[in-house]
Design a protein around this motif. Structure first.
Motif, PDB file in Angstrom:
ATOM      1  N   ASP A 482       0.733  -1.047  -0.091  1.00  0.00           N
ATOM      2  CA  ASP A 482      -0.019  -0.061   0.140  1.00  0.00           C
ATOM      3  C   ASP A 482       0.964   1.377   0.078  1.00  0.00           C
ATOM      4  O   ASP A 482       0.488   2.327  -0.815  1.00  0.00           O
ATOM      5  CB  ASP A 482      -0.845   0.079   1.284  1.00  0.00           C
ATOM      6  N   PHE A 483       1.939   1.017   0.833  1.00  0.00           N
ATOM      7  CA  PHE A 483       2.537   2.400   1.052  1.00  0.00           C
ATOM      8  C   PHE A 483       3.856   2.517   0.223  1.00  0.00           C
ATOM      9  O   PHE A 483       4.690   3.502   0.298  1.00  0.00           O
ATOM     10  CB  PHE A 483       2.915   2.845   2.520  1.00  0.00           C
ATOM     11  N   GLY A 484       4.186   1.277  -0.475  1.00  0.00           N
ATOM     12  CA  GLY A 484       5.421   1.350  -1.485  1.00  0.00           C
ATOM     13  C   GLY A 484       6.691   0.877  -0.806  1.00  0.00           C
ATOM     14  O   GLY A 484       7.066   1.543   0.259  1.00  0.00           O
ATOM     15  N   PHE A 485       7.085  -0.237  -1.388  1.00  0.00           N
ATOM     16  CA  PHE A 485       8.485  -0.428  -0.860  1.00  0.00           C
ATOM     17  C   PHE A 485       9.655   0.432  -0.991  1.00  0.00           C
ATOM     18  O   PHE A 485      10.450   0.741  -0.207  1.00  0.00           O
ATOM     19  CB  PHE A 485       8.991  -1.502  -1.907  1.00  0.00           C
ATOM     20  N   LYS A 486       9.510   1.275  -2.025  1.00  0.00           N
ATOM     21  CA  LYS A 486      10.426   2.289  -2.268  1.00  0.00           C
ATOM     22  C   LYS A 486      10.452   3.558  -1.330  1.00  0.00           C
ATOM     23  O   LYS A 486      11.544   3.849  -0.803  1.00  0.00           O
ATOM     24  CB  LYS A 486      10.289   2.876  -3.736  1.00  0.00           C
ATOM     25  N   ASN A 487       9.030   3.750  -0.829  1.00  0.00           N
ATOM     26  CA  ASN A 487       8.856   4.994   0.134  1.00  0.00           C
ATOM     27  C   ASN A 487       9.355   4.332   1.580  1.00  0.00           C
ATOM     28  O   ASN A 487      10.075   5.153   2.354  1.00  0.00           O
ATOM     29  CB  ASN A 487       7.401   5.157   0.233  1.00  0.00           C
ATOM     30  N   ILE A 488       9.360   3.155   1.750  1.00  0.00           N
ATOM     31  CA  ILE A 488       9.539   2.665   3.129  1.00  0.00           C
ATOM     32  C   ILE A 488      11.026   2.605   3.326  1.00  0.00           C
ATOM     33  O   ILE A 488      11.784   2.844   4.234  1.00  0.00           O
ATOM     34  CB  ILE A 488       8.676   1.536   3.434  1.00  0.00           C
ATOM     35  N   ILE A 489      11.626   1.948   2.215  1.00  0.00           N
ATOM     36  CA  ILE A 489      13.382   2.177   1.990  1.00  0.00           C
ATOM     37  C   ILE A 489      13.831   3.586   2.344  1.00  0.00           C
ATOM     38  O   ILE A 489      14.896   3.693   3.090  1.00  0.00           O
ATOM     39  CB  ILE A 489      13.482   1.276   0.971  1.00  0.00           C
TER      40      ILE A 489
END
Length: 501
Positions: A482-489
């Motif tokens: 939902d919140f994006g792998f890229k954003n969390i990384i």
């Protein structure tokens, strides 16, 4: 006795699920038959998940199911919202807020809850219904879905009592409207923010409920304030001590939810002139009560109109200086209320200084050093009375019948009260409010908070940890999706970067 509980996403938080479970367990232990109406993701618009994130929807259902599992509520007593409801009678748009508030299905008003929710969602009491027509239409569909589903279930199981969280928003308002239409008793419940005291002045956490009325209604709470003071189990000295501590803890920032905890202690505005007759106005964050007719101001159209008229009427008196402390809860809000205050500030009134929400000026230093305190319903009005300051109440408040404040009936009387010399109201009247504020509510028996109400255990079991490992891992995966792998990384890399800078 048959008891129905509404388990809707508006009560997604742990403390609300725990409060509902606490009430549920009371009835289970009383051998009552408990039923549940829950959402399984059927709503067109969700209070807690308006972006329709799958991770949030899953966690809501997992938490709800976990609490029902802990309480051993049988599956045959658990019902879901009806997916086959028709939405053909819902207007595609409303011309204004008044028309929205009047929206009804077969004479049953549902629009009030929709309007009240929109005001809180947007932090705007004058929102544009045309601009927001798509959101409003979707919310109205959810309100109709919940109303019809609740109505059908009420007719089917014929409960003696229904429990609903809060009651002010579109989902809970729709449910209580269904109860009212059939003459079925309901109780609205909420967890109480922060903490309360018992008779030994020990910190405890509490919840409250009200039967067949609204949690925002004035009269029930005004009656409860007087009733609590008449408690004969405690002597007056102990009640006075508990009542005083309510006010003392706020000044000392011991209250968990005090709005001025980030302000600088004892800080006054630059150039504060002690020789003048200094008046401080504490305004309110008005969206919570904006939809309720009984909370409307009887003298002014709204708070801002009152502030402008007061400042205008007193601009010819060089002895008076007015400080307007804008409520800290309005920080970073760009509503019509704030925009209009900025307009008032731009008019060049020499007798007015506006202190904006983000400013570090100490609200209690203003209360201490100003000769009179004017409020539109803020608790600062009753706090002023406790600290032996003259309090003027230009609006409605739960403490309005305690003789804590002077209550004018007209604008002319407001100006007269500001200008003439008056003694403060008796301090002991404010203590009655403080005692009620510190002791009202019901102590949790089965839910044990851990640090605060955001986490804890129910009969010794952690509600979230009771969820299967597979489902918790599925939730983590959906959060990432939902919140994006890229954003969390990216967030985690930034944290690491800051650590080594």
């Amino acid at each position: 006795m048959k008891v129905l509980f509404l388990a809707l996403p508006s009560s997604l938080s742990v403390q609300n699920i725990a409060t509902r479970s606490e009430l549920m367990l009371n009835h289970v232990k009383n051998r009552d038959e408990v039923f549940v109406l829950k959402c399984g993701g059927e709503q067109p618009y969700c209070y807690s998940n308006f972006l329709k994130n799958k991770s949030i929807c899953l966690k809501c259902n997992l938490l709800c199911d976990s609490s029902l599992d802990i309480l051993n509520i049988p599956n045959k007593n658990i019902f879901y919202l009806n997916k086959d409801i028709s939405f053909q009678d819902i207007p595609k748009k409303f011309r204004n807020i008044k028309e929205l508030k009047e929206f009804n299905i077969e004479g049953i008003n549902l629009g009030f809850g929709v309007a009240s929710y929109m005001i809180s969602l947007l932090r705007e009491i004058n929102f544009d219904t045309i601009e927001q027509k798509d959101t409003i239409y979707s919310i109205c569909k959810s309100a109709v879905l919940i109303y019809e589903s609740t109505l059908n279930l009420l007719k089917k199981i014929k409960p003696d009592l229904v429990y609903i969280w809060n009651g002010r928003f579109f989902d809970s308002w729709a449910a209580l409207s269904a109860c009212k239409s059939l003459g079925i008793s309901f109780r609205l419940f909420e967890s109480i923010n922060g903490f309360k005291y018992n008779e030994k002045k020990q910190i405890i956490y509490k919840y409250s409920f009200i039967e067949n009325d609204l949690l925002h209604s004035l009269d029930p709470f005004k009656r409860d304030i007087f009733k609590s003071w008449q408690n004969k189990d405690l002597n007056k000295e102990i009640k006075v001590e508990i009542g005083k501590s309510f006010f003392e803890d706020k000044v000392q920032r011991k209250d968990m939810y005090v709005f001025c905890k980030d302000q600088d202690l004892e800080k006054l505005p630059i150039g504060f002139d002690f020789a003048k007759k200094n008046i401080v106005i504490f305004n309110s964050s008005i969206e919570e009560y904006a939809a309720f007719d009984e909370w409307q101001n009887s003298i002014y159209l709204n708070e801002n109109e009152g502030i402008e008229k007061i400042v205008q009427s007193l601009k010819g008196n060089p002895e008076i200086k007015i400080y307007l402390r804008v409520h800290p809860h309005l920080k970073n809000v760009n509503s019509s209320q704030i925009k209009d205050l900025r307009r008032i500030g731009s008019l060049g009134f020499e007798n007015l200084q506006i202190i904006w929400p983000e400013e570090k000026i100490d609200s209690y230093a203003l209360l201490k050093n100003c000769s009179k305190i004017l409020t539109f319903g803020s608790t600062m009005g009753v706090e002023a009375c406790f600290w032996k300051k003259t309090s003027i109440l230009v609006g409605r408040a739960f403490y309005e019948d305690l003789n804590c404040s002077y209550i004018p009936k007209s604008h002319e009387e407001v100006i007269d009260l500001i200008q003439k010399d008056m003694d403060p109201k008796p301090q002991e009247n404010a203590v009655i409010y403080g005692y009620w504020a510190n002791t009202s509510g019901i102590e949790y028996k089965y839910f044990k908070p851990e640090g605060d109400l955001a986490s804890g255990t129910l009969i010794g079991i952690d509600i979230w940890k009771n969820v299967s490992l597979a489902n918790r891992l599925k939730h983590k995966y959906l959060v990432l999706k939902d919140f994006g792998f890229k954003n969390i990384i990216k967030i985690r890399l930034n944290k690491l970067k800051q650590k080594f800078i």
